[in-house]
Design an enzyme around this catalytic site. Structure first.
Site, PDB file in Angstrom:
ATOM      1  CB  CYS A  49      -5.013  -1.789 -10.308  1.00 49.82           C
ATOM      2  SG  CYS A  49      -4.591  -1.482  -8.590  1.00 49.82           S
ATOM      3  CG  HIS A  78      -1.504   6.531  -1.126  1.00 49.16           C
ATOM      4  ND1 HIS A  78      -0.206   6.340  -1.524  1.00 49.16           N
ATOM      5  CD2 HIS A  78      -1.501   6.377   0.229  1.00 49.16           C
ATOM      6  CE1 HIS A  78       0.545   6.071  -0.461  1.00 49.16           C
ATOM      7  NE2 HIS A  78      -0.222   6.086   0.603  1.00 49.16           N
ATOM      8  CG  HIS A 111       0.515   1.224   0.116  1.00 50.79           C
ATOM      9  ND1 HIS A 111      -0.537   1.657   0.897  1.00 50.79           N
ATOM     10  CD2 HIS A 111       0.415   1.898  -1.043  1.00 50.79           C
ATOM     11  CE1 HIS A 111      -1.229   2.569   0.239  1.00 50.79           C
ATOM     12  NE2 HIS A 111      -0.677   2.733  -0.937  1.00 50.79           N
ATOM     13  CB  CYS A 133      -1.166  -5.421  -4.130  1.00 52.95           C
ATOM     14  SG  CYS A 133      -1.331  -6.018  -5.824  1.00 52.95           S
ATOM     15  CG  HIS A 161       5.446   4.735  -1.985  1.00 56.83           C
ATOM     16  ND1 HIS A 161       4.875   3.495  -1.817  1.00 56.83           N
ATOM     17  CD2 HIS A 161       4.548   5.475  -2.670  1.00 56.83           C
ATOM     18  CE1 HIS A 161       3.683   3.495  -2.391  1.00 56.83           C
ATOM     19  NE2 HIS A 161       3.453   4.684  -2.924  1.00 56.83           N
ATOM     20  CD  GLU A 163       5.193  -1.217  -3.885  1.00 57.90           C
ATOM     21  OE1 GLU A 163       4.267  -0.551  -4.397  1.00 57.90           O
ATOM     22  OE2 GLU A 163       5.991  -1.895  -4.551  1.00 57.90           O
ATOM     23  CB  CYS A 231       2.499  -3.547 -11.187  1.00 53.06           C
ATOM     24  SG  CYS A 231       0.774  -3.112 -11.212  1.00 53.06           S
ATOM     25  CB  SER A 260       3.684   6.557  -6.089  1.00 51.32           C
ATOM     26  OG  SER A 260       4.729   6.272  -6.952  1.00 51.32           O
ATOM     27  CG  ASN A 261      -0.856   4.784  -9.454  1.00 49.32           C
ATOM     28  OD1 ASN A 261      -1.725   5.053 -10.267  1.00 49.32           O
ATOM     29  ND2 ASN A 261      -1.132   4.520  -8.185  1.00 49.32           N
TER      30      ASN A 261
END
Ligand code: SF4
Length: 346
Positions: A49, A78, A111, A133, A161, A163, A231, A260-261
């Protein structure tokens, strides 16, 4: 048990490397099996991304401009492949600022970090490049605005996490983390308390809508961000994997186990009824998964580079002829600006 349709080979043969089974077929004097092409369909969009591209570019340009070593707090994104690549160029990854020598160029990962980490870096006079980001920063700013309005802030996200830790640490008052609807029900706050919520960026509209609905049922005075604040990359990759699941027998998600994503993409594939596996690269492909499979779908988490998808395709090709195509999904054109001092570097 059905045998693999795409190459008509029994499972025990699929577990062998091609040279091994060809040698055995020859030694047994048997005719080579009829090999059909396996279809491989790539999700669109997939992989990197804009936030990840920007974070990696910040480290690369910092190495160019200031020379190695450049210190990065936490994995910049990650993905082991990305981290090792940057390490080879002179980046040093650390978990704590205390590991960074005085005066060394320091990068905060995509993050984001807690305010206390920013303050520590400032107290030590570390020259910092912030690769957080911009969409994560937007969540921080939204949360600060809600708190300034006198609202109690709820963060929807996964405990632990980075973030989530960064976002909670950026808000100048205690934040309540909720991970599911059960935790919403357990909240001990008056039903008319002024409440606001924000979400971890790697959760999509679909992920959060049940939790948000539960919050709105429980609290009468609650506000949250506009849907456009979610996002774009997370939403697009999740929509793409749902489309992919309609046309494939198996989904391979390329990404790191701690991404995570990427994990969420695998879960969505499974929810859609398609066996789905998260793999770091082609070496983790298990030929046994291909039993009965004619069409394999591939996608990748936002921190996984395209070269790892190529690696998975190469691993599939070792098992038999493949025909690769991509779904006609959404084309992303979003780019985030680099920090001014690096934008000027060539
Ligand atoms: S997934 Fe979204 S929030 Fe996370 S780095 Fe990428 S663009 Fe930014």
């Amino acid at each position: 048990m059905r045998e693999a349709k795409w190459c008509n080979l029994p499972a025990r043969v699929l577990r062998e490397s091609p040279p091994a089974y060809l040698a055995r077929i020859t030694s047994e004097g048997r005719r080579a099996p009829v090999v059909r092409r396996m279809k491989v369909i790539l999700a669109q969009p997939r992989g990197f991304c804009a936030g990840v591209v920007r974070a990696i570019e910040i480290v690369e340009r910092a190495l160019e401009k200031y020379g190695p070593p450049v210190y990065v707090r936490h994995e910049i994104v990650h993905n082991k492949h990305v981290v090792e690549n940057l390490e080879a160029k002179g980046a040093r990854f650390v978990e704590d600022l205390s590991e960074i020598p005085a005066g060394a160029v320091t990068v905060f990962s995509a993050h984001g970090v807690a305010k206390s980490v920013e303050d520590d870096a400032a107290a030590r006079d570390l020259p910092v490049l912030n690769a957080t980001c911009p969409l994560v920063t937007k969540v921080h700013n939204q949360g600060k605005r809600y708190v300034a309005q006198g609202r109690k802030l709820i963060l929807i996200g996964h405990a632990g996490h980075p973030e989530v830790e960064g976002t909670m640490g950026q808000i100048p008052s205690p934040v309540i983390l909720v991970q599911n609807e059960r935790e919403v029900e357990a909240l001990d706050l008056p039903s008319d308390a002024p409440i606001a919520y924000v979400t971890q960026t790697t959760l999509s509209v679909d992920d959060t809508k049940g939790i948000i609905a539960a919050l709105e049922r429980k609290f009468s005075n609650i506000v949250g961000p506009e849907i456009r604040d979610i996002c774009y990359a997370t939403q697009n990759r999740q929509s793409a994997v749902r489309e992919l699941s309609k046309v494939v027998d198996l989904i391979l998600v390329v990404g790191a186990a701690n991404s995570s994503n990427s994990n969420r993409l695998r879960e969505i594939g499974t929810e859609e009824g398609v066996p789905s596996y998260l793999i770091a690269d082609g070496s983790e492909l298990d030929p046994a998964w291909l039993k009965g499979v004619e069409t394999v779908g591939i996608t990748a988490g936002a921190s996984a580079p395209e070269v790892l998808i190529d690696d998975v395709i190469a691993a599939l090709r070792k098992l038999g002829p493949t025909e690769v195509s991509a779904l006609a999904g959404r084309q992303e054109k979003i780019e985030f600006r680099l920090p001014a001092e690096l934008a000027r570097a060539s």
